[in-house]
Design an enzyme around this catalytic site. Structure first.
Site, PDB file in Angstrom:
ATOM      1  N   LYS A  85       0.857  -1.193   0.000  1.00 55.68           N
ATOM      2  CA  LYS A  85       0.000   0.000   0.000  1.00 55.68           C
ATOM      3  C   LYS A  85       0.889   1.237   0.000  1.00 55.68           C
ATOM      4  O   LYS A  85       2.024   1.185   0.474  1.00 55.68           O
ATOM      5  CB  LYS A  85      -0.890   0.007   1.244  1.00 55.68           C
ATOM      6  CG  LYS A  85      -1.905  -1.111   1.229  1.00 55.68           C
ATOM      7  CD  LYS A  85      -3.081  -0.762   2.088  1.00 55.68           C
ATOM      8  CE  LYS A  85      -4.034  -1.938   2.151  1.00 55.68           C
ATOM      9  NZ  LYS A  85      -4.692  -2.040   3.440  1.00 55.68           N
ATOM     10  N   HIS A 119       1.842   6.955   2.741  1.00 51.63           N
ATOM     11  CA  HIS A 119       1.109   8.221   2.567  1.00 51.63           C
ATOM     12  C   HIS A 119       1.529   9.293   3.579  1.00 51.63           C
ATOM     13  O   HIS A 119       2.387   9.045   4.432  1.00 51.63           O
ATOM     14  CB  HIS A 119      -0.397   7.981   2.585  1.00 51.63           C
ATOM     15  CG  HIS A 119      -0.887   7.310   3.833  1.00 51.63           C
ATOM     16  ND1 HIS A 119      -0.875   7.920   5.056  1.00 51.63           N
ATOM     17  CD2 HIS A 119      -1.391   6.066   4.035  1.00 51.63           C
ATOM     18  CE1 HIS A 119      -1.367   7.107   5.961  1.00 51.63           C
ATOM     19  NE2 HIS A 119      -1.675   5.959   5.365  1.00 51.63           N
ATOM     20  N   HIS A 156       1.731   8.366   7.249  1.00 51.49           N
ATOM     21  CA  HIS A 156       2.939   7.630   7.630  1.00 51.49           C
ATOM     22  C   HIS A 156       4.137   8.575   7.692  1.00 51.49           C
ATOM     23  O   HIS A 156       5.025   8.417   8.528  1.00 51.49           O
ATOM     24  CB  HIS A 156       3.237   6.511   6.623  1.00 51.49           C
ATOM     25  CG  HIS A 156       2.217   5.422   6.642  1.00 51.49           C
ATOM     26  ND1 HIS A 156       1.563   4.990   5.515  1.00 51.49           N
ATOM     27  CD2 HIS A 156       1.724   4.682   7.666  1.00 51.49           C
ATOM     28  CE1 HIS A 156       0.709   4.028   5.851  1.00 51.49           C
ATOM     29  NE2 HIS A 156       0.787   3.820   7.149  1.00 51.49           N
TER      30      HIS A 156
HETATM   31  N1  ARG Z   1       0.551  -0.315   9.904  1.00 50.59           N
HETATM   32  C1  ARG Z   1      -0.332   0.480  10.703  1.00 50.59           C
HETATM   33  C2  ARG Z   1      -1.035   1.524   9.841  1.00 50.59           C
HETATM   34  O1  ARG Z   1      -0.560   1.885   8.787  1.00 50.59           O
HETATM   35  C3  ARG Z   1       0.407   1.207  11.816  1.00 50.59           C
HETATM   36  C4  ARG Z   1       1.093   0.315  12.809  1.00 50.59           C
HETATM   37  C5  ARG Z   1       1.421   1.034  14.090  1.00 50.59           C
HETATM   38  N2  ARG Z   1       2.139   0.275  15.060  1.00 50.59           N
HETATM   39  C6  ARG Z   1       1.623  -0.721  15.824  1.00 50.59           C
HETATM   40  N3  ARG Z   1       2.433  -1.339  16.659  1.00 50.59           N
HETATM   41  N4  ARG Z   1       0.362  -1.049  15.761  1.00 50.59           N
HETATM   42  O2  ARG Z   1      -2.094   1.991  10.224  1.00 50.59           O
END
Ligand code: ARG
Length: 567
Positions: free
Chosen positions: A128, A131, A134
């Site tokens: 994905k 963005h 992030h």
């Molecule tokens: N991959 C997730 C997202 O893009 C964020 C992960 C954040 N870290 C965690 N330990 N849950 O929404």
């Protein structure tokens, strides 16, 4: 010498029954220096002393005057306040001398005692787009990483990549139906996104697609070679793109341990939850009940036995505690995941882990783009690389217009453009939403990264032109004017600001301090001749210039922003 501390101590000698700490916390920094440099309000004492505050203030001044130390020039009672005027030359020497001695280590501390702080940031999802949400996590997380290191902790940067879950069953199905090796290799994440979106469109009418996706996911869980090879390939393709962004943004992350890293640690979590009697059945799924905290249940196992985002986060928390024995564990993730983390921490608490109280979710608001080509309206995703490219190009235009003869234009445009993006993401309290506007982020006169960098470049140019590199025998009396004093005060408070930023997990405390320092410095620069003045005046003022250069550079370092010498 900590002037505030010294004044608190001094006051404690004339205020019976008041502790130095108590007095210290009461001391104020008046807005303008005609009100003194520090002020002590005597209201609180009125009750015990049974006197009017202005009377008390006068008495305090009288007592202090009997034995005034040399670092204080004058004490005055103004209404209920005791105003302290410090000896500016002593003050300047004390603060600037410290910067001369410690250079870029000014403000560094060992308060962390070498203990680990794990910081989960960036954490994009495989296949994905990376963005702007992030990006914000990345930029804030990386700054906290630097700040904790600066304060004597050992930061551990963790990229909790979204690299496992039902979406990969869908992606494999989509790839098998509509994808080609060539297109994925050529277009990377863009192509993977295209076929993933197509899956959802088609699945609305063709229900068999979901079954196929489930079957692929099951295969992945069972270790099927073909399924895992495809998954691994999507992973590598995505990482290639993410790493390009990290490299360009100059971001350091220590561990790429995403969700899949915990696959072999999941059974143990489920077993432990069972053993602790925390798992209950709910519509075929296994959950931890959190109704006592007014929260929805935390999903641990799907009805088909698959694990979930929460399960992997529980495993990750246990692994991080085991591996790093963290003093703090920080998750820099958008505000929309507030409930997810609240539930995670509660489950760990119910499991009996005290360290749950050392874990914090550091949320942040949304970023959107102004109208136009890069508008975020209608769900359009902004590709990070496009945004960076466009910003650097626009920076180049500004530089060409402002300073056409600048050598190294490409590099400077890169450093200023990227600095502008980062600074903008950290200029407000995290929780606030950010609207990205090039006009604002690239304004060299605004409250921006380029403005601070420009101020730094100005200090470099002054020092280079002067040829002065040694700052000894400085006549600090020269720096007794208001403009110099204002700059020195901001240098003095810099170390506290860094600590405050760490305590609140708020990078804006650093960005704003740098803007204030830059503004104060530019005022000093416009009011005081530097290179044309007499030697002893010049040397003193250049000492201040050097200190400002050092602090700006130090602050930009913490923010992960470069400090070019010319721009
Ligand atoms: N991959 C997730 C997202 O893009 C964020 C992960 C954040 N870290 C965690 N330990 N849950 O929404």
């Amino acid at each position: 010498m900590d002037f505030k501390q010294e004044i608190a101590k001094l006051l404690s000698t004339v205020l019976e029954g008041e502790s130095t700490e108590e007095i210290y916390s009461q001391l104020e920094l008046p807005k303008t220096s005609d009100m003194g440099d520090y002020a002590y309000p005597s209201f609180r004492l009125a009750k015990t002393l049974k006197k009017a505050p202005p009377v008390i203030a006068l008495e305090i001044v009288e007592k202090l005057n009997a034995n005034l130390p040399s670092f204080i020039k004058e004490v005055k009672a103004v209404a209920a306040y005791v105003n302290f005027y410090i000896n500016r030359a002593v003050y300047a020497e004390e603060i600037l001398g410290e910067v001369l001695k410690q250079k870029l280590d000014y403000g560094r501390s060992d308060m962390g005692g070498g203990r680990n702080v794990t910081i989960d940031y960036s954490s994009p999802n495989i296949a994905k787009p990376f963005h702007i949400g992030h990006l914000r996590s990345t930029v804030i997380g990386h700054t906290l990483y630097n700040i904790f290191n600066f304060l004597g902790y050992k930061s551990v940067g963790i990229n909790h990549l979204g690299d496992w879950g039902t979406q990969f069953g869908k992606l494999i199905t989509a790839y098998k139906k509509w994808g080609t090796k060539e297109a994925v290799e050529e277009k990377g994440i863009e192509e993977l996104t295209r076929i993933y979106v197509k899956f959802h469109d088609e699945a609305e009418t063709d229900k068999s697609l979901e079954d196929e996706a489930r079957a692929w996911m099951l295969k992945m869980q069972e270790g099927d070679e073909e399924a895992l090879a495809l998954w691994r390939w999507f992973y590598d393709i995505s990482l290639l793109e993410f790493d390009r962004v990290y490299k360009r943004l100059d971001i350091k992350i220590d561990n790429n341990t995403g969700e899949s890293f915990y696959n072999d640690k999941m059974d143990a979590v489920v077993e432990e939850l069972k053993a602790k009697d925390l798992l209950v059945e709910s519509n075929g799924a296994m959950v931890v009940d959190l109704s006592e905290f007014d929260m929805p249940p935390c999903l641990i196992l799907r009805s088909d036995g698959g694990t979930l985002y929460h399960t992997r986060d529980i495993a990750a928390a246990l692994y991080r505690k085991r591996t790093f024995d963290f003093a703090k564990s920080i998750y820099v993730v958008g505000l929309d995941q507030k409930l997810h983390f609240a539930q995670l921490f509660k489950v760990l608490e119910k499991m009996g882990y005290d360290f749950a109280s050392d874990m914090v979710h550091i949320p942040f608001g949304l970023v959107s783009m102004e109208e136009g080509k890069f508008s975020t309206r209608k769900g359009r995703v902004i590709r990070m690389e496009e945004l960076i490219e466009e910003t650097v190009n626009k920076t180049m235009e500004v530089i060409k217009a402002k300073n056409p003869d600048l050598p190294n234009k490409e590099q400077v445009a890169e450093e200023v453009g990227i600095g502008a993006i980062k600074f903008n993401d950290m200029f407000n309290s995290r929780i606030k939403d950010v609207v990205f506007s090039w006009e604002r982020v690239l304004n060299f006169e605004g409250e921006t990264g380029p403005y601070v960098q420009y101020t730094h470049a100005r200090t470099c140019s002054l020092l280079n032109k002067s040829g002065v590199t040694e700052f000894s025998g400085v006549d600090y009396e020269v720096l007794a004017d208001e403009a110099s004093l204002a700059v020195i005060k901001l240098i003095q408070t810099y170390p506290d600001k860094i600590k405050e930023a760490a305590a609140k997990f708020e990078p804006y405390i650093v960005t704003r301090h740098l803007v204030e320092l830059s503004q104060a410095f530019n005022k000093f620069y416009h009011e005081n001749a530097i290179l044309q003045s007499a030697d002893h005046v010049k040397l003193a003022r250049l000492t201040l210039v050097y200190a400002v250069q050092t602090i700006i550079k130090s602050g930009l370092n913490l923010l992960g922003i470069k400090a070019p010498e010319q721009m």
